[in-house]
Design a protein around this motif. Structure first.
Motif, PDB file in Angstrom:
ATOM      1  N   LEU A  58      -6.087 -10.147   5.325  1.00 10.66           N
ATOM      2  CA  LEU A  58      -6.520  -9.501   4.081  1.00 10.66           C
ATOM      3  C   LEU A  58      -6.340 -10.478   2.928  1.00 10.66           C
ATOM      4  O   LEU A  58      -5.572 -11.438   3.031  1.00 10.66           O
ATOM      5  N   SER A  59      -7.064 -10.207   1.826  1.00  7.45           N
ATOM      6  CA  SER A  59      -6.758 -11.031   0.658  1.00  7.45           C
ATOM      7  C   SER A  59      -6.671 -10.142  -0.576  1.00  7.45           C
ATOM      8  O   SER A  59      -7.322  -9.097  -0.659  1.00  7.45           O
ATOM      9  N   PHE A  60      -5.831 -10.549  -1.478  1.00  8.81           N
ATOM     10  CA  PHE A  60      -5.571  -9.795  -2.702  1.00  8.81           C
ATOM     11  C   PHE A  60      -5.799 -10.735  -3.864  1.00  8.81           C
ATOM     12  O   PHE A  60      -5.304 -11.874  -3.835  1.00  8.81           O
ATOM     13  N   ASP A  61      -6.539 -10.267  -4.851  1.00 11.78           N
ATOM     14  CA  ASP A  61      -6.891 -11.137  -5.962  1.00 11.78           C
ATOM     15  C   ASP A  61      -5.736 -11.203  -6.962  1.00 11.78           C
ATOM     16  O   ASP A  61      -5.662 -10.399  -7.895  1.00 11.78           O
ATOM     17  N   LEU A  62      -4.882 -12.168  -6.745  1.00  6.67           N
ATOM     18  CA  LEU A  62      -3.686 -12.286  -7.588  1.00  6.67           C
ATOM     19  C   LEU A  62      -3.963 -13.115  -8.848  1.00  6.67           C
ATOM     20  O   LEU A  62      -3.036 -13.530  -9.550  1.00  6.67           O
ATOM     21  N   SER A  63      -5.260 -13.318  -9.135  1.00  7.19           N
ATOM     22  CA  SER A  63      -5.590 -14.022 -10.380  1.00  7.19           C
ATOM     23  C   SER A  63      -5.593 -13.043 -11.555  1.00  7.19           C
ATOM     24  O   SER A  63      -5.802 -13.433 -12.694  1.00  7.19           O
ATOM     25  N   ARG A  64      -5.392 -11.738 -11.269  1.00  7.07           N
ATOM     26  CA  ARG A  64      -5.403 -10.717 -12.325  1.00  7.07           C
ATOM     27  C   ARG A  64      -4.067 -10.688 -13.060  1.00  7.07           C
ATOM     28  O   ARG A  64      -3.027 -10.884 -12.440  1.00  7.07           O
ATOM     29  N   GLU A  65      -4.116 -10.388 -14.349  1.00  6.65           N
ATOM     30  CA  GLU A  65      -2.867 -10.423 -15.125  1.00  6.65           C
ATOM     31  C   GLU A  65      -2.066  -9.139 -15.059  1.00  6.65           C
ATOM     32  O   GLU A  65      -0.847  -9.163 -15.046  1.00  6.65           O
ATOM     33  N   ARG A  66      -2.797  -7.996 -15.051  1.00  9.67           N
ATOM     34  CA  ARG A  66      -2.050  -6.735 -15.040  1.00  9.67           C
ATOM     35  C   ARG A  66      -2.378  -5.931 -13.777  1.00  9.67           C
ATOM     36  O   ARG A  66      -3.541  -5.801 -13.409  1.00  9.67           O
ATOM     37  N   VAL A  67      -1.335  -5.398 -13.172  1.00 12.64           N
ATOM     38  CA  VAL A  67      -1.460  -4.658 -11.912  1.00 12.64           C
ATOM     39  C   VAL A  67      -0.838  -3.276 -12.090  1.00 12.64           C
ATOM     40  O   VAL A  67       0.241  -3.158 -12.679  1.00 12.64           O
ATOM     41  N   ALA A  68      -1.518  -2.253 -11.552  1.00 15.88           N
ATOM     42  CA  ALA A  68      -0.905  -0.916 -11.540  1.00 15.88           C
ATOM     43  C   ALA A  68      -0.434  -0.596 -10.131  1.00 15.88           C
ATOM     44  O   ALA A  68      -1.122  -0.900  -9.155  1.00 15.88           O
ATOM     45  N   VAL A  69       0.751  -0.015 -10.041  1.00 17.90           N
ATOM     46  CA  VAL A  69       1.249   0.493  -8.761  1.00 17.90           C
ATOM     47  C   VAL A  69       1.412   1.999  -8.944  1.00 17.90           C
ATOM     48  O   VAL A  69       2.202   2.438  -9.784  1.00 17.90           O
ATOM     49  N   VAL A  70       0.631   2.769  -8.197  1.00 21.62           N
ATOM     50  CA  VAL A  70       0.671   4.221  -8.368  1.00 21.62           C
ATOM     51  C   VAL A  70       1.750   4.800  -7.456  1.00 21.62           C
ATOM     52  O   VAL A  70       1.731   4.576  -6.248  1.00 21.62           O
ATOM     53  N   GLY A  71       2.677   5.543  -8.039  1.00 23.41           N
ATOM     54  CA  GLY A  71       3.790   6.109  -7.275  1.00 23.41           C
ATOM     55  C   GLY A  71       5.090   5.459  -7.717  1.00 23.41           C
ATOM     56  O   GLY A  71       5.093   4.307  -8.186  1.00 23.41           O
ATOM     57  N   VAL A  72       6.182   6.206  -7.593  1.00 21.96           N
ATOM     58  CA  VAL A  72       7.490   5.651  -7.947  1.00 21.96           C
ATOM     59  C   VAL A  72       8.496   5.917  -6.820  1.00 21.96           C
ATOM     60  O   VAL A  72       9.626   6.330  -7.051  1.00 21.96           O
ATOM     61  N   GLY A  73       8.048   5.677  -5.585  1.00 19.91           N
ATOM     62  CA  GLY A  73       8.961   5.714  -4.442  1.00 19.91           C
ATOM     63  C   GLY A  73       9.496   4.314  -4.177  1.00 19.91           C
ATOM     64  O   GLY A  73       9.187   3.358  -4.905  1.00 19.91           O
ATOM     65  N   ASN A  74      10.283   4.173  -3.129  1.00 20.51           N
ATOM     66  CA  ASN A  74      10.872   2.861  -2.834  1.00 20.51           C
ATOM     67  C   ASN A  74       9.844   1.837  -2.367  1.00 20.51           C
ATOM     68  O   ASN A  74      10.051   0.633  -2.527  1.00 20.51           O
ATOM     69  N   VAL A  75       8.737   2.297  -1.793  1.00 21.17           N
ATOM     70  CA  VAL A  75       7.701   1.339  -1.400  1.00 21.17           C
ATOM     71  C   VAL A  75       7.049   0.767  -2.658  1.00 21.17           C
ATOM     72  O   VAL A  75       6.824  -0.452  -2.761  1.00 21.17           O
ATOM     73  N   ALA A  76       6.775   1.634  -3.644  1.00 18.51           N
ATOM     74  CA  ALA A  76       6.223   1.157  -4.918  1.00 18.51           C
ATOM     75  C   ALA A  76       7.179   0.136  -5.545  1.00 18.51           C
ATOM     76  O   ALA A  76       6.746  -0.893  -6.081  1.00 18.51           O
ATOM     77  N   VAL A  77       8.464   0.410  -5.472  1.00 20.36           N
ATOM     78  CA  VAL A  77       9.465  -0.514  -6.026  1.00 20.36           C
ATOM     79  C   VAL A  77       9.383  -1.868  -5.291  1.00 20.36           C
ATOM     80  O   VAL A  77       9.408  -2.928  -5.917  1.00 20.36           O
ATOM     81  N   ASP A  78       9.282  -1.817  -3.965  1.00 17.67           N
ATOM     82  CA  ASP A  78       9.174  -3.064  -3.189  1.00 17.67           C
ATOM     83  C   ASP A  78       7.966  -3.887  -3.641  1.00 17.67           C
ATOM     84  O   ASP A  78       8.061  -5.098  -3.867  1.00 17.67           O
ATOM     85  N   VAL A  79       6.830  -3.205  -3.753  1.00 16.08           N
ATOM     86  CA  VAL A  79       5.587  -3.904  -4.120  1.00 16.08           C
ATOM     87  C   VAL A  79       5.717  -4.514  -5.511  1.00 16.08           C
ATOM     88  O   VAL A  79       5.389  -5.689  -5.732  1.00 16.08           O
ATOM     89  N   ARG A 130      -2.061   1.713  -4.478  1.00 14.93           N
ATOM     90  CA  ARG A 130      -1.602   3.112  -4.409  1.00 14.93           C
ATOM     91  C   ARG A 130      -0.431   3.168  -3.435  1.00 14.93           C
ATOM     92  O   ARG A 130      -0.510   2.668  -2.316  1.00 14.93           O
ATOM     93  N   SER A 131       0.650   3.756  -3.884  1.00 15.88           N
ATOM     94  CA  SER A 131       1.863   3.815  -3.066  1.00 15.88           C
ATOM     95  C   SER A 131       2.384   5.240  -3.093  1.00 15.88           C
ATOM     96  O   SER A 131       3.421   5.521  -3.656  1.00 15.88           O
ATOM     97  N   VAL A 132       1.573   6.129  -2.512  1.00 16.73           N
ATOM     98  CA  VAL A 132       1.887   7.556  -2.612  1.00 16.73           C
ATOM     99  C   VAL A 132       2.252   8.133  -1.247  1.00 16.73           C
ATOM    100  O   VAL A 132       2.114   9.334  -1.014  1.00 16.73           O
ATOM    101  N   GLY A 133       2.744   7.292  -0.351  1.00 21.50           N
ATOM    102  CA  GLY A 133       3.260   7.777   0.929  1.00 21.50           C
ATOM    103  C   GLY A 133       2.471   7.255   2.115  1.00 21.50           C
ATOM    104  O   GLY A 133       1.278   6.976   2.020  1.00 21.50           O
ATOM    105  N   TYR A 134       3.194   7.081   3.206  1.00 18.81           N
ATOM    106  CA  TYR A 134       2.574   6.702   4.481  1.00 18.81           C
ATOM    107  C   TYR A 134       1.995   7.948   5.144  1.00 18.81           C
ATOM    108  O   TYR A 134       2.313   9.078   4.766  1.00 18.81           O
ATOM    109  N   LEU A 135       1.149   7.725   6.160  1.00 19.55           N
ATOM    110  CA  LEU A 135       0.523   8.836   6.873  1.00 19.55           C
ATOM    111  C   LEU A 135       0.439   8.473   8.360  1.00 19.55           C
ATOM    112  O   LEU A 135       0.049   7.354   8.703  1.00 19.55           O
ATOM    113  N   GLY A 136       0.784   9.432   9.219  1.00 19.93           N
ATOM    114  CA  GLY A 136       0.724   9.202  10.671  1.00 19.93           C
ATOM    115  C   GLY A 136      -0.715   9.198  11.168  1.00 19.93           C
ATOM    116  O   GLY A 136      -1.581   9.850  10.582  1.00 19.93           O
ATOM    117  N   VAL A 137      -0.968   8.439  12.233  1.00 21.67           N
ATOM    118  CA  VAL A 137      -2.306   8.452  12.847  1.00 21.67           C
ATOM    119  C   VAL A 137      -2.178   9.030  14.266  1.00 21.67           C
ATOM    120  O   VAL A 137      -1.159   8.843  14.926  1.00 21.67           O
TER     121      VAL A 137
END
Ligand code: NAP
Length: 463
Positions: free
Chosen positions: A141-162, A325-332
């Motif tokens: 995968l690739s993520f465009d890290l040339s951007r200056e501002r990033v939003a992380v949706v959610g305030v769980g521990n995964v959001a904190v990690d990211v 978006r960091s609003v929870g994992y989901l089982g498959v």
């Protein structure tokens, strides 16, 4: 002679070699005359401890020492690089095992279900986490890290990690086992501001105190909150007065402190927002995210007494170039295993897999961990969960309620697995990879340098 006796060991297949799989194996092996084969679709064991736990949390990863101990039991075998539904089916397992336990975790993410969610630059946190941790399915995968501002949706521990990984300096990251390509990409990151978005208030934030405190201790990033958003609302205040909770009070102190001490000396900014919900991602002419539209929330008390967010109609637009978006994992679902799609769980009662048509347990099949109860709790939570399931398994086995495999022998099972997947990884094969990763790390002063491609793992350990 009964199954579970010296000449007729109880043979168990555990599917998924993350924490729950290892805890289930360990508890099963406390019983004499039980043999466990632990399967994983990856060549490497440990599930989210390898592919989920943040690379700058090396201490948490030391839990694998316990799993390693389990793996040393001569009645334990690891079959990595073997996927249920691809190399074998549930019907195949029924030919070789008396009991089957599914511990496959929650492998995908929940969506936001808002317009613009699929624009370029909008990603799931789970994919980003798997990418920086070197999961083979996500490494390209690739993520465009040339951007200056990033939003992380959610305030769980995964959001904190990211948020933390985006804010760490290259030097901080280089001391971790982050995937080498991710280290390189983050070295060139232009991200200067990360905004975490909580839909409820600070008292309801899902992150834990040590994790949020750590956000204030990064080498070159300052963490902020907005005073008006961390001032406690009347409903939360009433709840805390009625039932004082030291953990929540401490969380508020940490977050309020971040509003007061707004040092501006570091080059990156992390802002933790509350009482805002994303309602739309807005795109530019090229289909890339350019902004996130937020609606201010207020809290109300629902029928069950919980505090829920509701929109106030007050809208704001935050320019951002990247959204996680960091609003929870989901089982498959697993092929051939009853699944409750609404809940994202294997259909089960107390860990016994249940047929939704009849409402009765499916003989010989069990589940533990996130795919049994949902993606919550810390790693250790899965121990109690697995122990519970294994207790049900052993109770049933004691009543001879198990499968009746035609080939209940370890040798036959292994021959079958190797027939279906010649490149199976045993635990010793993994240990070989492990030693190579550690040696590669030592050479460059890092805890390890991970293999991230399956063909490279096969070449290094099996050829
Ligand atoms: P989580 O703790 O359940 O947090 C999910 C977050 O998403 C919550 O803030 C939730 O807000 C929010 N959310 C859900 N739906 C939303 C929506 N539609 N719009 C906006 N926000 C929404 O999940 P997680 O962060 O994925 O973590 C999973 C588990 O792993 C947790 O138990 C976590 O503690 C654990 N974990 C632990 C560590 C660690 O110990 N260091 C690290 C990583 C993960 P509401 O509360 O309002 O629903």
């Amino acid at each position: 002679m009964a199954v579970g006796s010296p000449n007729r060991p109880l043979r168990v297949a555990v599917i998924g070699a993350g924490p729950s799989g290892f805890y289930a194996a360990a508890h099963l092996l406390k019983n004499p005359h039980v043999e466990v084969d632990l399967f994983d679709r990856l060549p490497t064991p440990y599930g989210l401890v390898r592919g989920g736990v943040a690379p700058d949390h090396q201490k948490i990863k030391s839990v694998v020492r316990q799993y390693d101990k389990t793996a040393q039991d001569p009645r334990f075998r690891f079959f990595g690089n073997v996927e249920l539904g691809r190399h074998l089916s549930v019907d195949d397992l029924r030919q070789y095992y008396h009991l089957i336990c599914y511990t496959t975790g929650a492998q995908t993410d929940r969506g936001l279900d808002i317009p613009g969610e699929h624009l370029a630059g909008s990603h799931s946190a789970t994919a980003f986490v798997a990418w920086y941790n070197g999961h083979p399915d996500f490494r390209d995968l690739s993520f465009d890290l040339s951007r200056e501002r990033v939003a992380v949706v959610g305030v769980g521990n995964v959001a904190v990690d990211v948020a933390r990984i985006l804010c760490r300096t290259p030097d901080e990251l280089a001391r971790t086992d982050i995937a080498d390509y991710a280290l390189e990409a983050l070295r060139h990151s232009q991200v200067r501001e990360v905004v975490m978005l909580g839909r409820r208030g600070p008292a309801q934030a899902a992150f834990t105190n040590p994790e949020v405190k750590e956000l204030g201790e990064m080498e070159d990033a300052d963490a902020f909150t907005l005073r008006e958003e961390v001032t406690l609302d009347p409903l939360s205040q009433a709840d805390l007065a009625a039932a004082p909770d030291r953990t929540i009070e401490r969380k508020l102190e940490i977050l309020q402190e971040m509003a007061v001490h707004r040092a501006q000396s570091r080059s990156k900014k992390l802002i933790i927002r509350f009482l805002v919900s994303p309602t739309e991602l807005l795109g530019d002419a090229h289909g890339n995210v350019r902004a996130i539209r937020l609606e201010k929330n207020e809290l109300y008390r629902d029928d069950r007494g919980g505090l829920r967010p509701r929109p106030t109609g007050q809208i704001e637009e935050l320019p951002v170039g990247l959204v996680f978006r960091s609003v929870g994992y989901l089982g498959v679902p697993l092929p051939g295993v009853p699944f409750n799609a609404r809940a994202g769980l294997i259909n089960n009662a107390d860990g016994r897999v249940v047929d939704p048509e009849t409402g009765r347990p499916v003989p010989g099949e069990y589940t533990a961990g996130w795919i049994k109860r949902g993606p919550s709790g810390v790693i250790g939570t899965n121990k109690a969960c697995a122990v519970d399931t294994v207790d049900r398994m052993m109770e049933d086995a004691a009543r001879s309620e198990h499968l009746h495999p035609g080939h209940p022998s370890a040798a036959e099972a292994e021959a079958f697995v190797r027939g279906r997947q010649p490149d199976v990884f045993t635990y010793p094969d993994w240990l070989k990879l492990d030693a190579l990763e550690m040696a590669a790390g030592e050479a460059v002063g890092r805890p390890r340098v991970k293999f991230t491609r399956i063909d490279a793992m096969v070449a290094a350990a099996l050829r």
